[in-house]
Motif scaffolding. Sequence first.
Motif, PDB file in Angstrom:
ATOM      1  N   GLY A   1      -1.686  -8.346 -38.221  1.00 15.49           N
ATOM      2  CA  GLY A   1      -3.088  -8.601 -37.932  1.00 15.49           C
ATOM      3  C   GLY A   1      -3.436  -8.128 -36.539  1.00 15.49           C
ATOM      4  N   GLY A   2      -4.634  -7.671 -36.388  1.00 13.72           N
ATOM      5  CA  GLY A   2      -5.090  -7.078 -35.127  1.00 13.72           C
ATOM      6  C   GLY A   2      -5.701  -5.750 -35.474  1.00 13.72           C
ATOM      7  N   TYR A   3      -4.843  -4.738 -35.610  1.00 11.28           N
ATOM      8  CA  TYR A   3      -5.277  -3.454 -36.152  1.00 11.28           C
ATOM      9  C   TYR A   3      -5.190  -3.502 -37.681  1.00 11.28           C
ATOM     10  N   TRP A   4      -5.855  -2.555 -38.325  1.00 12.48           N
ATOM     11  CA  TRP A   4      -5.720  -2.399 -39.778  1.00 12.48           C
ATOM     12  C   TRP A   4      -4.477  -1.545 -40.015  1.00 12.48           C
ATOM     13  N   GLN A   5      -3.337  -2.203 -39.993  1.00 15.59           N
ATOM     14  CA  GLN A   5      -2.034  -1.547 -39.970  1.00 15.59           C
ATOM     15  C   GLN A   5      -1.295  -1.792 -41.272  1.00 15.59           C
ATOM     16  N   VAL A   6      -0.730  -0.710 -41.845  1.00 15.15           N
ATOM     17  CA  VAL A   6       0.000  -0.800 -43.107  1.00 15.15           C
ATOM     18  C   VAL A   6       1.336  -0.081 -42.973  1.00 15.15           C
ATOM     19  N   ALA A   7       2.218  -0.319 -43.953  1.00 16.24           N
ATOM     20  CA  ALA A   7       3.531   0.336 -43.949  1.00 16.24           C
ATOM     21  C   ALA A   7       3.396   1.755 -44.499  1.00 16.24           C
ATOM     22  N   LEU A   8       3.988   2.704 -43.798  1.00 20.24           N
ATOM     23  CA  LEU A   8       4.018   4.110 -44.206  1.00 20.24           C
ATOM     24  C   LEU A   8       5.450   4.435 -44.614  1.00 20.24           C
ATOM     25  N   ASN A   9       5.636   4.846 -45.877  1.00 17.36           N
ATOM     26  CA  ASN A   9       6.990   5.103 -46.374  1.00 17.36           C
ATOM     27  C   ASN A   9       7.599   6.363 -45.783  1.00 17.36           C
ATOM     28  N   SER A  10       6.821   7.456 -45.806  1.00 19.98           N
ATOM     29  CA  SER A  10       7.314   8.733 -45.293  1.00 19.98           C
ATOM     30  C   SER A  10       6.159   9.726 -45.252  1.00 19.98           C
ATOM     31  N   ILE A  11       6.425  10.889 -44.663  1.00 25.02           N
ATOM     32  CA  ILE A  11       5.483  12.008 -44.667  1.00 25.02           C
ATOM     33  C   ILE A  11       6.237  13.219 -45.202  1.00 25.02           C
ATOM     34  N   THR A  12       5.662  13.887 -46.205  1.00 26.11           N
ATOM     35  CA  THR A  12       6.382  14.960 -46.872  1.00 26.11           C
ATOM     36  C   THR A  12       5.549  16.244 -46.947  1.00 26.11           C
TER      37      THR A  12
ATOM     38  N   ASP B   1      12.684   6.978 -42.122  1.00 23.21           N
ATOM     39  CA  ASP B   1      13.180   5.636 -42.463  1.00 23.21           C
ATOM     40  C   ASP B   1      12.051   4.620 -42.589  1.00 23.21           C
ATOM     41  N   GLY B   2      10.845   5.110 -42.812  1.00 21.55           N
ATOM     42  CA  GLY B   2       9.698   4.204 -42.877  1.00 21.55           C
ATOM     43  C   GLY B   2       9.130   3.946 -41.501  1.00 21.55           C
ATOM     44  N   CYS B   3       7.821   3.751 -41.425  1.00 25.53           N
ATOM     45  CA  CYS B   3       7.161   3.491 -40.147  1.00 25.53           C
ATOM     46  C   CYS B   3       5.854   2.759 -40.430  1.00 25.53           C
ATOM     47  N   GLN B   4       4.951   2.752 -39.465  1.00 24.77           N
ATOM     48  CA  GLN B   4       3.687   2.040 -39.594  1.00 24.77           C
ATOM     49  C   GLN B   4       2.522   3.022 -39.416  1.00 24.77           C
TER      50      GLN B   4
ATOM     51  N   PHE C   1       8.665   4.613 -25.421  1.00 28.99           N
ATOM     52  CA  PHE C   1       8.934   3.421 -26.216  1.00 28.99           C
ATOM     53  C   PHE C   1       9.401   3.753 -27.634  1.00 28.99           C
ATOM     54  N   ASN C   2       9.513   5.065 -27.942  1.00 26.90           N
ATOM     55  CA  ASN C   2       9.980   5.477 -29.256  1.00 26.90           C
ATOM     56  C   ASN C   2       9.134   4.846 -30.359  1.00 26.90           C
ATOM     57  N   SER C   3       7.842   4.869 -30.177  1.00 22.85           N
ATOM     58  CA  SER C   3       6.947   4.280 -31.167  1.00 22.85           C
ATOM     59  C   SER C   3       7.063   5.016 -32.490  1.00 22.85           C
ATOM     60  N   LYS C   4       7.058   4.267 -33.580  1.00 20.55           N
ATOM     61  CA  LYS C   4       7.093   4.851 -34.918  1.00 20.55           C
ATOM     62  C   LYS C   4       5.761   4.652 -35.640  1.00 20.55           C
ATOM     63  N   THR C   5       4.722   4.415 -34.877  1.00 20.74           N
ATOM     64  CA  THR C   5       3.420   4.162 -35.463  1.00 20.74           C
ATOM     65  C   THR C   5       2.557   5.416 -35.468  1.00 20.74           C
ATOM     66  N   TRP C   6       1.853   5.640 -36.573  1.00 24.36           N
ATOM     67  CA  TRP C   6       0.903   6.731 -36.716  1.00 24.36           C
ATOM     68  C   TRP C   6      -0.505   6.172 -36.731  1.00 24.36           C
TER      69      TRP C   6
ATOM     70  N   SER D   1     -11.355   7.597 -34.677  1.00 26.51           N
ATOM     71  CA  SER D   1     -10.681   8.823 -34.240  1.00 26.51           C
ATOM     72  C   SER D   1     -10.812   9.883 -35.319  1.00 26.51           C
ATOM     73  N   SER D   2     -10.978  11.126 -34.912  1.00 23.89           N
ATOM     74  CA  SER D   2     -11.069  12.196 -35.901  1.00 23.89           C
ATOM     75  C   SER D   2      -9.764  12.948 -36.047  1.00 23.89           C
ATOM     76  N   VAL D   3      -8.687  12.477 -35.419  1.00 21.49           N
ATOM     77  CA  VAL D   3      -7.395  13.164 -35.487  1.00 21.49           C
ATOM     78  C   VAL D   3      -6.355  12.253 -36.123  1.00 21.49           C
ATOM     79  N   VAL D   4      -5.144  12.785 -36.309  1.00 19.50           N
ATOM     80  CA  VAL D   4      -3.985  11.995 -36.710  1.00 19.50           C
ATOM     81  C   VAL D   4      -3.006  12.009 -35.545  1.00 19.50           C
ATOM     82  N   ASP D   5      -2.728  10.845 -34.984  1.00 20.35           N
ATOM     83  CA  ASP D   5      -1.777  10.711 -33.876  1.00 20.35           C
ATOM     84  C   ASP D   5      -0.420  10.282 -34.419  1.00 20.35           C
ATOM     85  N   GLY D   6       0.632  10.841 -33.869  1.00 24.81           N
ATOM     86  CA  GLY D   6       1.966  10.433 -34.279  1.00 24.81           C
ATOM     87  C   GLY D   6       2.989  10.654 -33.193  1.00 24.81           C
TER      88      GLY D   6
END
Length: 389
Positions: free
Chosen positions: A249-260, A270-273, A357-362, A280-285
């Motif tokens: 809760g906070g952001y509208w955050q969901v589990a992301l399985n992978s990007i292919t 290995d899965g991320c968020q 911080f090695n963030s795994k969030t997109w 935003s009009s971009v995709v940050d990762g």
Amino acid sequence: MKWLVVLGLVALSECLVRVPLIKVKSMRENLQENGMLKEYLEKFPYSPVKFLSNDQNKKVNYESLRNYLDLTYVGLITIGTPPQTFKVVFDTGSADFWVPSVFCNIEPCQKHGRFHSQSSSTFKLPPGELRTVELSYGSGDVIGFIASDILKIGDLEAFRQAFVLTTWEDHAFWSFTAYDGILGLAYPKLAQAGGTPVFDKLWKKGRISENLFAFYLTSGGKRGSMLMLGGVDHSYYSGELRWLPVTKGGYWQVALNSITVNGTIIACHDGCQAILDTGSSVVDGPYEDVLNIQNIIHAQRTFNDMYVIDCNTTTHLPDIVFVIGGFNYPVPSRSYVRKDAFGTCVSTFDTIADNTFNSKTWILGDVFLRVYFSVYDRANNRVGLAPAI
């Protein structure tokens, strides 16, 4: 029974409130056209990683996700009696609501709509001392004071809402934005100014029939972008909505399985968020993952950290597929390649500058949300996605 279901869906769609959204030129485009983008990026480097590190559970002040370079969709609201009109970004990545005050006399405020409190008969300040707040964003801070007045959104009955009137903004680059203020739609814990955010107030006062909202964002210059409050218009998407639980809760955050790409995992092994962010009009990762995508789509880095693509090759580029909840959500090249004011084709994948911080969030912005109709269900803490019409 079938007819009862159909009638129920029709009735549900009639209860919602539609707020038209207008696609405007982004701050990035305005800076680029004025020859100031490089200077901006050097002076205000963007690093959203501090919002996305593993410290999210600690008691910290939450801040907005982005530096507002790429906001492109705005809607109209009115504040006060008689009503004063403002262009605001309806932003799922923040929770505060602010517009400039007439007492803000610096250049960024003077180039936008400013609220004249003395002209509103319903304007109120909280009892006691004037409460000033500082709202921190990736592109700099704004400072203002808390007040309340009558707010009207679309056809909703007007209601009293607390908000921030800014009296100072960090730098003159805000002059290049095409909106006046921000109306946040994230969870209340992200509200830096405290109080009850706008959407929560709508629900508590019974102004909407369902505790959810939805976005339909058009592409290719088409009109018709829409924010829906209190319901879902099923004519804006095809197939069925697939629901994903909010993981934090906070952001509208969901589990992301992978990007292919073409069935091969290229990122998020290995899965991320993933955070769905209409602001935003971009995709940050993460840096390495995005760099890999840039290589796959043959994007070349320029002096100002933009990644350009040969416009003659864009139709041959592969879909970037986000696997969420076990389902594929492909984003085609026509969505992730943007042509700027100078006719240059630019990749809309962006890196999180500081990967300490090695963030795994997109962060999935409008690049993704123009392809998929999105529903934000506060009652059940979930997000719904379906292909947009």
